[in-house]
Every structure is written in C-alpha cells, then in structure tokens.
Design an enzyme around this catalytic site. Structure first.
Site, mmCIF file in Angstrom:
data_model
loop_
_atom_site.group_PDB
_atom_site.id
_atom_site.type_symbol
_atom_site.label_atom_id
_atom_site.label_comp_id
_atom_site.label_asym_id
_atom_site.label_seq_id
_atom_site.Cartn_x
_atom_site.Cartn_y
_atom_site.Cartn_z
ATOM 1 N N GLN A 24 39.375 41.515 36.686
ATOM 2 C CA GLN A 24 39.934 41.311 38.026
ATOM 3 C C GLN A 24 39.424 42.465 38.866
ATOM 4 O OE1 GLN A 24 41.439 38.902 39.301
ATOM 5 N NE2 GLN A 24 43.026 38.030 38.004
ATOM 6 N N SER A 25 38.973 42.159 40.075
ATOM 7 C CA SER A 25 38.267 43.189 40.842
ATOM 8 C C SER A 25 39.118 44.407 41.155
ATOM 9 C CB SER A 25 37.767 42.609 42.149
ATOM 10 O OG SER A 25 36.818 41.629 41.873
ATOM 11 N N THR A 26 40.325 44.188 41.673
ATOM 12 C CA THR A 26 41.087 45.342 42.148
ATOM 13 C C THR A 26 42.421 45.411 41.411
ATOM 14 O OG1 THR A 26 42.180 44.047 43.829
ATOM 15 C CG2 THR A 26 40.117 45.084 44.462
ATOM 16 N N GLN A 29 44.757 42.782 42.576
ATOM 17 C CA GLN A 29 44.574 41.444 42.014
ATOM 18 C C GLN A 29 45.213 41.349 40.640
ATOM 19 O OE1 GLN A 29 40.437 40.506 41.962
ATOM 20 N NE2 GLN A 29 40.470 39.631 44.028
ATOM 21 N N GLY A 65 40.569 45.515 37.028
ATOM 22 C CA GLY A 65 40.749 46.446 38.153
ATOM 23 C C GLY A 65 39.465 47.121 38.587
#
Ligand SMILES: [Zn+2]
Length: 697
Positions: A24-26, A29, A65
C-alpha cells in the site's frame, strides 16, 4: 479460471514457492484502505486453488506504506526480485501486478527475470507466463499504462497547484513571523514578540552586513529566536531557541519577508541512488514571483540589497575572496584588496610586534594551490596610514565646499536651460494656436483643406504636449537642489569624519565600514615602492605611492652622514677617540646605542673604510722595527725617543702602537750629555712635516 490458465501451471512451477507481494503506497492507505489489503491477502486462496500448498505460499509485505514510484527504497520488492532470480519462485502473485512496480524499468526487469527463471505471474485477471510473447506484451502494456496513470494523476494535481500559484492564491505554509489572518490574507504574525525578533534580525543584518555577525549579536545579548513546529502533535506551536546561522540565511533569502508571493524556489530532483534532493532554483527560473503581494518586514529593494550583500559575502568564502564583511582586526583594507600583479584577491595576515598587531597583505591563493612562492607580500602599516590620510583629505571641509560650489554652479546653468525650454513651450503653444485659428477659418465644406488643416492642428498639439512634458521632466530632475540644511549637514559630516576617524575609541571594524562606504577596491603592487590604486565608490580613481617600509637590518643601518664623519676622523684619530668625539656630539649608532671603539671598528670594516694603519703607511710612516733599523738602535730606544719627542710618531691603535715619521736627512743619533727634553725642542723647530697627522706625544 480458464482451462488455458491451468495449462500454464506445470509441475515444475508447483515444486517451487509462490510469492504474494502486498503493498500500500502510504501509511494512510494502510490504515484506511483495509479492503484493498484484504483483497491482496485473498489472492493466497487463488494460489491454493492452483495447487500450491499453504506452507509454500510466502507473503512479502515489508513494503506496506512505501510508494511504488521507485524500487530503490523498497526492501520487499528487492527481496522478491532476488527470490525470483535465484529460481525459488514458481509464481508471483499480486493485486494488479503491474503495480508491483510503478516504474517501467523496475517492472520490465522483473518480467525479464521471471521469463528467465520460468516463473509465472498471477493477478486478479489471470495467470501469465512472461516467457510467452503474448503474455509479456500484455504485462508490458499493463505496466506502461500504470505508469501513465500515475503521470496523469500527478500532472493534474500539479497543474491545479500551478494555476493557483500563478494567481498568487495558493496557500503555502508561511515562514515564522508571517501568518494567515482569519480572512485568509497573509499578514505579520500578531505576536508582537515574534515581530520584534524578526525586525531585530533584519536591522542587525543591515548594520553588520553579515549573517554570522547577526548570529553573534543575538548570542551576545542572549536573545532567543522563535520557531514554529512544522509537524507532529504539537504542529504550529511556538518554541524559542537560539538563533542559528542557517536560520538567518534562510530568513534573509526568503522573499516572502519582503511581501512577495513566490512559488517554485526549490525543485526536487531524483538522484541516481533513488533518493531525492532539494535543489534551489535561481530567481529568474522561479515559477511565480509577485512582489508586494502581502505585508512584509522589508521592502523589495531592501531584500534585493540583502541578497547582493550575501552574494558578496559568499564570494569572500568561495574561490575568490571578494568583499568580505568588515571584521575586528585592524587591517583597514581587509576584503578590498586586489593584487596588482596577478589580479587575484589579496588576504590579510597579522604579525605581532611590541605587543601590537600589524597587518601584512598577501596574495597567496595561487601559492597555496600550486605550492608556488607567494605572488607578493606587502607590509600593511604604511598602506593603512596612507589610505586613512587620503580619506580624511577627501572628506575635508575644503573638499566638500568645492564640491558643493561646483554643484551650485551647475544649478545656475540649469536655470538658464530651463528658461530656454520654457521658450520652446511658448513657441509650440503659439504654433498650435495658429493651426487652430487656420482650421476654424476654413470653409467646412472644403473637406480636403479642412482635413489637412485639422491634421496639422493635431500634430502641433502633440508637439506642444511633448515639449511641456519634457520640460516638466527636466525641471523635476533639476529640482534635486540641496537645501541649506542639507548643505550644513554635509559640511558637519566633513568636520566629524576626521575626528571620528582619529578617535582611538573608534573600533577598527567601524573604521573599516567607513572605508567601505567610500572605497570600492584597492589594487596593490610592490615595486621599488608600493603602488596603490584606489577606486572610489563614485568611480573616481587615485594612484598613490607609498615607500616600502625598511627591513630590520635597514632600520638598524648606520646613518651615512656618520659613516662619512668616521671616514674623516680616521685620518687623525684612533677608534676610541672617534667614539668619544661622536658621543660628544650626541650621535647614536644604528641600533640607538652610544658609540664604542668596537662599534667604530666594525663600521669601518663593514663599509670598507681604509684602516688608520694603512693610511699612516701610505703617508710614508715607518714601523717600529724599520725605524730601529734605520737609526741603528733598539726598538726600546725608539719608543723612549718618541716618548721624549726626539722622534714623531702616530698611534694607530688604542694601545698606543705607533708608526713613526721619517726623521729626514738629519738622523738623530745617540748624543751623550744632552737632556732628551732639550733635544726634543730642537727637533720641534726642525720638523714641519705633515700637518695631516696629529702628533701623538
Ligand atoms: Zn598576485
């Protein structure tokens, strides 16, 4: 799942592990978009359905992340690539596999490796074998589209930001001392203490001209400086701490304090190792710059001036030491010197003599860089005195009086010029009136004539306006006359300046600042004497020569007058006699001591003066032995006869060693019965020989 996909999964694949890559990118998220994470974990069931046992499915979720824009920081992705390349992977699973890597290069590399290692790829849409051309094409396309999607998203966002910024409406976190008011307008921070601190910072920099000196001034007075916390739970809180050099530079370079709206002062650039670096952009390339957009602490002109000063100070540290700010040391020309031989900047070095600091100016940059001898080194003391003298003269009441009277003279000529210009205006007025009258007089039906007259009238009116404007412009320029009050204050400056300059309580730093107000730079060249070329602020130049200060040995050298005197005295006197003669005239040696026979002897030797012995021998004097042989008597008797005046002798040492005058044809001989004293008197009458040499009785 179609039959075809099942065909792709072979026993060789099932023997190896399945890798489930979750990302998940961030962090946000990860927290909020739990559904997607769940879907990613659900892929595990697909692997089981395809025949992989539970314990052979390895989940890689180290990269939760982390952004997918580059593989460099993503440990999990790197691990995945390693596992595949080592041939341990039978299949790689991922939700929208193309998002495994949001960067085409990383993605294509993974495809290449999967093809070589015979690993399959699985996403929600199906199973792919990268070794097959069709699958590879499809996967490649998915990767490219994924990258394009990212690009479009980003450019849309950026476009929105840029548009807002160009209108000056983008809200950017304000620096300390500025704050958005409830209406959303950027204004000075309502906290008076914060405002005061910033005003003091700008004022101190204006006074000292150096960021470091500003830091020192705050430090010396134990003043704290405000800072706002930019993140975390205490975001926006005010904290007070000591002022740092970086902070001062950041504040001075920030155009927002001058009330300007700016956007694009910095760019983020991706480096080769995958990290990003913030790079400052030169002012000409800023995206948006709107001066006077909101309230500030200084004017735009002041901001530009500060930038200029900082730039000059930076040059002082960089390759070429130029215009460094005034420091404490007494060297008056520090930072203003140019080498007259190579054109480089000269530096200052101090030496201590008799407990005082004396400057030396030297050009050493080339010398240091290429291990060469220094280009030139010049003692600074005489130079500083000459410059001081020059400045005091330049700002003398007489000099200023002359300048002011020249100004007045020019002023009176300006009035003549203005009268002429007024005449021109009157003439233009007359011509315009004439054209108007002609136009009014013509028959309106005669269109051709009326049109041309109207055009003429218009052109005359234009000329009139231009002449009037020109006159007003010139007049405003000329009106910059000095009032009596201004003249008085300029003249007062002239009397105050020398007093302030010579006042021993004036710190060296202030004296240097005064020099900087008047002098642009000074070029130094060491020749037979020192040549100084001073360039004043107004562009005027002046060349002065300063004698080279004497070396230590030159300073202690004997006065040439004294040497000539010693040469003269040697004709008649011994060393100790010469010493007492010179001391009697209160003469001192080069070292400032009274003369001794030893000093006189050393001077004679050093300056190559003929010795007294040589002089007497040259005058034909005989030695003791020669005289004894000539007269046929013992040396002892020669001495006795000399003592009693029968023979004439002249001492050539302080021990009364003598050379003797030739007695002439009438040689004295032993004469018994006559007293020596009487023979002496007889001899005196006979001898009139050389008056040059004094009788040594
Ligand atoms: Zn040089």
């Amino acid at each position: 799942m179609t039959e075809e996909t099942h065909q792709k999964v072979k026993a060789t694949h099932l023997k190896r592990n399945a890798y489930l890559y979750i990302r998940q990118s961030t962090p946000r998220q990860v927290i909020e978009n739990t559904e997607s994470t769940k879907r990613q974990y659900a892929l595990r069931q697909r692997a089981v359905a395809l025949g992989w046992p539970e314990d052979r499915i390895i989940v890689i979720d180290n990269d939760l992340g982390q952004s997918g824009a580059s593989a460099a920081d993503r440990e999990g992705f790197q691990r995945l690539v390693t596992e595949v390349s080592l041939g341990r992977a039978g299949i790689v699973l991922g939700l929208e596999v193309s998002r495994l890597a949001r960067n085409s290069t990383d993605w294509h590399r993974l495809l290449e490796i999967c093809a070589l290692a015979d690993a399959l790829i699985l996403d929600e849409d199906g199973v792919y074998d990268p070794a097959h051309f069709n699958d590879r094409l499809l996967l490649g396309l998915k990767g490219t589209m994924s990258e394009a999607e990212l690009h479009v998203l980003r450019s849309r966002l950026r476009g929105g930001i840029l548009n807002k910024a160009r209108r000056g409406e983008l809200l950017i976190r304000p620096p300390i001392g500025l704050a958005y008011n409830p209406e959303g307008v950027l204004a000075l921070d309502p906290d008076q203490q914060v405002q005061h601190s910033l005003r003091l910072l700008f004022e101190t920099f204006r006074r000292t001209g150096s960021a470091m000196a500003t830091v020192k001034a705050f430090h010396n007075q134990a003043l704290l400086f405000p800072r706002r916390i930019s993140g975390g739970p205490q975001k926006g809180d005010l904290v007070w701490g000591s002022l740092g050099h970086c902070q001062v530079l950041r504040i001075l370079h920030n155009p927002r304090y001058a009330g300007a709206f700016v956007f694009g002062r910095h760019h983020v650039r991706k480096m080769a190792d995958g990290h990003s670096k913030i790079i400052a952009v030169v002012q000409a390339d800023w995206d948006t710059l709107i001066p006077g957009a909101h309230a500030g602490y200084l004017s735009w002109e002041d901001y530009k001036q500060n930038e200029q000063r900082l730039h000059e100070s930076a040059q002082a540290i960089g390759g070429d030491r130029r215009r460094s700010p005034a420091r404490e040391g007494p060297a008056l020309l520090q930072g203003l010197l140019v080498c007259g031989r190579c054109g480089g900047r000269m530096t200052v070095r101090y030496h201590v003599r008799y407990g005082r600091l004396y400057p030396d100016y030297l050009c050493q940059r080339e010398g240091i860089e290429h291990a060469q001898p220094y280009c030139q080194q010049i003692p600074g003391r005489g130079i500083d005195e000459a410059i001081g003298q020059l400045l005091v003269e330049a700002v003398s009441p007489v000099a200023l009086e002359v300048a002011l009277s020249v100004q007045q003279e020019l002023q009176s000529r300006l009035e003549d010029a203005d009268r002429l210009r007024l005449k021109q205006v009157e003439r233009a007025q007359y011509e315009a009136d004439l054209a108007r009258r002609r136009y009014l007089r013509v028959d309106p039906d005669n269109r051709l004539v009326a049109d041309s007259l109207e055009a003429e009238w218009n052109s005359k009116l234009r000329t009139l306006t231009e002449t009037q404007q020109e006159r007003e412009r010139q007049h405003a320029q000329d009106r910059q006359v000095l009032s009596a009050e201004q003249r008085a204050s300029i003249l007062a400056l002239a009397t105050n300046f020398p007093r302030l300059w010579r006042d021993p309580n004036t710190p060296d730093r202030e004296r240097k600042r005064m020099v900087r107000l008047l002098v642009e730079d000074v070029t130094l060249k060491r020749d037979e004497d020192i040549i100084l070329q001073i360039r004043f602020k107004g562009g005027a130049t002046k060349t002065i020569n300063v004698p080279l200060p004497l070396n230590a040995w030159q300073q202690r050298a004997t006065n040439p007058e004294v040497i000539r005197e010693i040469d003269r005295l040697l004709e008649r006197h011994t060393y100790s006699q010469i010493a007492s003669t010179l001391n009697g005239r209160a003469q001192l040696s080069g070292e400032g001591k009274p003369f001794t026979s030893h000093i006189v002897a050393r001077i004679r030797q050093k300056y190559g003066l003929a010795s007294r012995y040589d002089r007497l021998r040259k005058a034909g004097m005989l030695t003791l032995r020669e005289m004894a042989a000539l007269l046929g008597i013992t040396s002892q008797r020669v001495k006795i006869w000399h003592r009693n005046g029968v023979l004439r002798g002249h001492a050539y040492t302080d021990k009364n060693e003598c050379l003797y005058e030739h007695p002439g044809d009438n040689l004295p001989c032993k004469a018994q019965g006559i007293k020596l004293s009487e023979r002496c008197r007889a001899n005196e009458i006979a001898s009139t020989a050389t008056q040059e040499v004094q009788c040594e009785a």
